[in-house]
Scaffold this motif. Sequence first.
Motif, PDB file in Angstrom:
ATOM      1  N   ARG A 124     141.121  57.502 122.864  1.00  0.00           N
ATOM      2  CA  ARG A 124     139.987  57.298 123.769  1.00  0.00           C
ATOM      3  C   ARG A 124     139.823  58.492 124.712  1.00  0.00           C
ATOM      4  O   ARG A 124     138.723  59.028 124.867  1.00  0.00           O
ATOM      5  N   VAL A 125     140.920  58.923 125.302  1.00  0.00           N
ATOM      6  CA  VAL A 125     140.868  60.039 126.256  1.00  0.00           C
ATOM      7  C   VAL A 125     140.494  61.338 125.545  1.00  0.00           C
ATOM      8  O   VAL A 125     139.643  62.098 126.020  1.00  0.00           O
ATOM      9  N   LEU A 153     152.978  59.810 129.226  1.00  0.00           N
ATOM     10  CA  LEU A 153     151.733  59.196 129.673  1.00  0.00           C
ATOM     11  C   LEU A 153     151.203  58.170 128.670  1.00  0.00           C
ATOM     12  O   LEU A 153     150.167  57.537 128.902  1.00  0.00           O
ATOM     13  N   GLY A 154     151.894  58.041 127.560  1.00  0.00           N
ATOM     14  CA  GLY A 154     151.480  57.065 126.552  1.00  0.00           C
ATOM     15  C   GLY A 154     150.267  57.471 125.739  1.00  0.00           C
ATOM     16  O   GLY A 154     149.552  56.621 125.214  1.00  0.00           O
ATOM     17  N   LEU A 155     150.033  58.787 125.623  1.00  0.00           N
ATOM     18  CA  LEU A 155     148.844  59.263 124.921  1.00  0.00           C
ATOM     19  C   LEU A 155     149.120  59.737 123.501  1.00  0.00           C
ATOM     20  O   LEU A 155     148.203  59.778 122.671  1.00  0.00           O
ATOM     21  N   VAL A 156     150.365  60.127 123.218  1.00  0.00           N
ATOM     22  CA  VAL A 156     150.728  60.574 121.878  1.00  0.00           C
ATOM     23  C   VAL A 156     152.077  59.990 121.482  1.00  0.00           C
ATOM     24  O   VAL A 156     152.858  59.575 122.341  1.00  0.00           O
ATOM     25  N   TYR A 184     145.603  70.380 125.320  1.00  0.00           N
ATOM     26  CA  TYR A 184     146.526  69.986 124.256  1.00  0.00           C
ATOM     27  C   TYR A 184     146.051  68.696 123.581  1.00  0.00           C
ATOM     28  O   TYR A 184     146.038  68.598 122.350  1.00  0.00           O
ATOM     29  N   LEU A 185     145.671  67.715 124.375  1.00  0.00           N
ATOM     30  CA  LEU A 185     145.225  66.437 123.826  1.00  0.00           C
ATOM     31  C   LEU A 185     143.970  66.618 122.979  1.00  0.00           C
ATOM     32  O   LEU A 185     143.859  66.073 121.875  1.00  0.00           O
ATOM     33  N   GLU A 186     143.042  67.407 123.475  1.00  0.00           N
ATOM     34  CA  GLU A 186     141.813  67.689 122.734  1.00  0.00           C
ATOM     35  C   GLU A 186     142.131  68.386 121.411  1.00  0.00           C
ATOM     36  O   GLU A 186     141.552  68.067 120.367  1.00  0.00           O
ATOM     37  N   MET A 187     143.068  69.317 121.429  1.00  0.00           N
ATOM     38  CA  MET A 187     143.418  70.044 120.208  1.00  0.00           C
ATOM     39  C   MET A 187     144.090  69.122 119.188  1.00  0.00           C
ATOM     40  O   MET A 187     143.822  69.222 117.992  1.00  0.00           O
ATOM     41  N   VAL A 188     144.951  68.226 119.645  1.00  0.00           N
ATOM     42  CA  VAL A 188     145.553  67.248 118.732  1.00  0.00           C
ATOM     43  C   VAL A 188     144.434  66.468 118.040  1.00  0.00           C
ATOM     44  O   VAL A 188     144.429  66.305 116.812  1.00  0.00           O
ATOM     45  N   HIS A 189     143.485  66.015 118.828  1.00  0.00           N
ATOM     46  CA  HIS A 189     142.353  65.246 118.292  1.00  0.00           C
ATOM     47  C   HIS A 189     141.562  66.077 117.276  1.00  0.00           C
ATOM     48  O   HIS A 189     141.246  65.602 116.177  1.00  0.00           O
ATOM     49  N   MET A 190     141.245  67.312 117.612  1.00  0.00           N
ATOM     50  CA  MET A 190     140.439  68.154 116.721  1.00  0.00           C
ATOM     51  C   MET A 190     141.187  68.470 115.425  1.00  0.00           C
ATOM     52  O   MET A 190     140.583  68.451 114.341  1.00  0.00           O
ATOM     53  N   LEU A 191     142.470  68.758 115.522  1.00  0.00           N
ATOM     54  CA  LEU A 191     143.244  69.038 114.312  1.00  0.00           C
ATOM     55  C   LEU A 191     143.325  67.805 113.417  1.00  0.00           C
ATOM     56  O   LEU A 191     143.217  67.919 112.193  1.00  0.00           O
ATOM     57  N   ARG A 192     143.475  66.647 114.024  1.00  0.00           N
ATOM     58  CA  ARG A 192     143.521  65.407 113.236  1.00  0.00           C
ATOM     59  C   ARG A 192     142.171  65.162 112.568  1.00  0.00           C
ATOM     60  O   ARG A 192     142.120  64.738 111.416  1.00  0.00           O
ATOM     61  N   VAL A 219     151.865  65.006 115.247  1.00  0.00           N
ATOM     62  CA  VAL A 219     151.574  64.323 116.504  1.00  0.00           C
ATOM     63  C   VAL A 219     150.460  63.315 116.242  1.00  0.00           C
ATOM     64  O   VAL A 219     149.435  63.653 115.644  1.00  0.00           O
ATOM     65  N   GLU A 220     150.672  62.088 116.676  1.00  0.00           N
ATOM     66  CA  GLU A 220     149.685  61.021 116.534  1.00  0.00           C
ATOM     67  C   GLU A 220     149.150  60.658 117.914  1.00  0.00           C
ATOM     68  O   GLU A 220     149.877  60.734 118.907  1.00  0.00           O
ATOM     69  N   LEU A 221     147.913  60.251 117.968  1.00  0.00           N
ATOM     70  CA  LEU A 221     147.329  59.760 119.212  1.00  0.00           C
ATOM     71  C   LEU A 221     147.525  58.256 119.298  1.00  0.00           C
ATOM     72  O   LEU A 221     147.341  57.546 118.307  1.00  0.00           O
ATOM     73  N   THR A 222     147.885  57.763 120.474  1.00  0.00           N
ATOM     74  CA  THR A 222     147.890  56.323 120.696  1.00  0.00           C
ATOM     75  C   THR A 222     146.433  55.887 120.831  1.00  0.00           C
ATOM     76  O   THR A 222     145.521  56.719 120.868  1.00  0.00           O
TER      77      THR A 222
END
Length: 141
Positions: A72-73, A53-56, A13-21, A64-67
């Motif tokens: 970094r993660v 977890l403080g990641l988004v 999920y985190l990787e996909m948020v990053h890729m979509l952004r 959805v925004e990344l912190t």
Amino acid sequence: MENTKLSQSLEDYLEMVHMLRLAHGIARVKDIAASLSVKMPSVAKAMIELKKLGLVTQEPYGGVELTEEGQRVAAAILNRHLLLKSFLIRLGVSEAIADKDACCMEHILSGETLGKIEDFMGPAEGPAAGKKAKAAKNTKK
């Protein structure tokens, strides 16, 4: 976050948020769901966990925004994927299979093994090369 090990699912999920952004400038729940072939309630649940977890971060009904830590993660996860995909392609694996296998491998290989693969691949194809990649997997694993 350093001591918290993300599950494979949360990493995806985190990787996909990053890729979509990277690809579209925004990561919306519906786009995350479509890209990962999951239902929107599953994405919502994962976003709650990533927020804890403080990641988004996410405003109601917003993207959805990344912190800073999430960025970094997520970048590290994507770089692992790109490294492994490049490695498999160099071995002669087709791009589609390399992408699929890299997605599985990125979650289980040790840091030592990843480091040796990166050494083998050389700096041009290691994690730094991930920064040059366009939202590498075109938002679909």
